[in-house]
Design an enzyme around this catalytic site. Structure first.
Site, PDB file in Angstrom:
ATOM      1  N   LEU A 105       0.777  -1.120  -0.207  1.00 49.86           N
ATOM      2  CA  LEU A 105      -0.007   0.253  -0.103  1.00 49.86           C
ATOM      3  C   LEU A 105       0.922   1.355  -0.073  1.00 49.86           C
ATOM      4  CD1 LEU A 105      -2.933  -1.217   3.220  1.00 49.86           C
ATOM      5  CD2 LEU A 105      -2.841  -1.118   0.492  1.00 49.86           C
ATOM      6  N   ASP A 106       0.431   1.676  -0.674  1.00 53.46           N
ATOM      7  CA  ASP A 106       1.815   3.476  -0.914  1.00 53.46           C
ATOM      8  C   ASP A 106       1.176   4.374   0.327  1.00 53.46           C
ATOM      9  OD1 ASP A 106      -0.764   5.443  -1.119  1.00 53.46           O
ATOM     10  OD2 ASP A 106      -0.073   4.522  -3.472  1.00 53.46           O
ATOM     11  N   ARG A 107       2.379   5.263   0.611  1.00 52.64           N
ATOM     12  CA  ARG A 107       2.155   6.316   1.146  1.00 52.64           C
ATOM     13  C   ARG A 107       0.833   6.573   1.970  1.00 52.64           C
ATOM     14  NH1 ARG A 107       4.019  11.183   2.467  1.00 52.64           N
ATOM     15  NH2 ARG A 107       4.946  11.359   0.316  1.00 52.64           N
ATOM     16  N   GLU A 108       0.589   7.000   0.764  1.00 56.37           N
ATOM     17  CA  GLU A 108      -0.947   8.050   1.374  1.00 56.37           C
ATOM     18  C   GLU A 108      -2.385   7.006   1.429  1.00 56.37           C
ATOM     19  OE1 GLU A 108      -1.413  10.919   2.214  1.00 56.37           O
ATOM     20  OE2 GLU A 108       0.771  10.863   2.111  1.00 56.37           O
ATOM     21  N   THR A 109      -2.091   5.846   1.001  1.00 55.73           N
ATOM     22  CA  THR A 109      -2.990   4.380   1.740  1.00 55.73           C
ATOM     23  C   THR A 109      -3.036   3.996   2.494  1.00 55.73           C
ATOM     24  OG1 THR A 109      -3.422   4.149  -0.675  1.00 55.73           O
ATOM     25  CG2 THR A 109      -4.545   2.859   0.161  1.00 55.73           C
TER      26      THR A 109
END
Length: 235
Positions: A105-109
């Protein structure tokens, strides 16, 4: 389940407690016990369940299976100061095989993330052949126009730079700018790119479920080990 005994130095090194050469220091200091008795030799064969370090039982000696609530701002890379691995015991970074996330999952998720050091289990939950559903809560910058659900369900949406369309996805509107979206694949930044292709911008993204796994009452940054029954679940 019964497991065979293992050399002490191999066991502690494999679980990330120390290098094989450092085991002797622990023994000399009397910090390693088996069945309540101090151990003296690094080559001693032990049952992992009988061993304690500093009067604490060892971490699970066989594969770890962890459900984690990934918070915003953390990344799934191992070598980043914002890494999710800071939320786990430091020694887990040195386990062999490597303790890694099941997908990313990316940093903003935020949301559901699984981690393991069982390569076969990791493959089972990331391989496209198993069609694992991933359910997200999405907030958009602009209001929904009414055509989005049909396009996403058609299996024809083509993302920028790709040659094959996305698999059909199920969308349930929850408000003018909020929705629930279920995907059946794990492409790079897929949700954000899908709505970019629909001329919209994702403002927030939270994964509510990965296959049968949900967060229940886990707070951001918290984790728990999965039971054997949970590990054997089908999607």
């Amino acid at each position: 389940m019964a497991h065979s005994s293992e050399r002490l130095d191999h066991l502690l090194s494999r679980l990330g407690y120390c290098s094989r050469s450092e085991v002797r220091d622990l023994l000399r200091e009397g910090r390693v016990l088996a069945d309540g008795m101090p151990l003296r030799k690094a080559a001693t064969k032990v049952e992992p369940a009988s061993v304690q370090i500093d009067e604490e039982p060892l971490d699970h000696p066989y594969p770890l299976y962890v459900l984690y609530h990934k918070p915003l701002g953390k990344v799934c890379a191992h070598d980043d100061p914002r890494a999710i691995y800071q939320d786990f015991p430091p020694r887990w970074r040195y386990r062999r095989p490597s303790f890694s996330s099941v997908g990313r999952l990316d940093r903003e998720t935020s949301g559901v993330l699984l981690l393991t050091d069982d390569g076969d289990w990791l493959h089972r939950w990331t391989s496209p052949r198993y069609d694992i559903p991933r359910r997200y809560r999405v907030t958009l910058e602009n209001p929904l126009q009414g055509h989005e659900a049909g396009i996403l369900a058609s299996g024809t949406l083509l993302l920028e730079g790709e040659h094959s369309p996305c698999k059909a996805a199920e969308m349930i509107p929850l408000g003018t700018t909020e929705l629930q979206l279920t995907l059946h694949e794990g492409r790079y930044h897929e949700v954000r790119r899908m709505f970019a292709a629909l001329d919209n911008l994702v403002l927030s993204l939270h994964r509510e479920a990965f296959g049968p796994f949900t967060l229940d009452d886990l707070a951001p940054g918290q984790w728990r080990e999965l039971s054997e029954i949970e590990r054997q679940r089908e999607s």
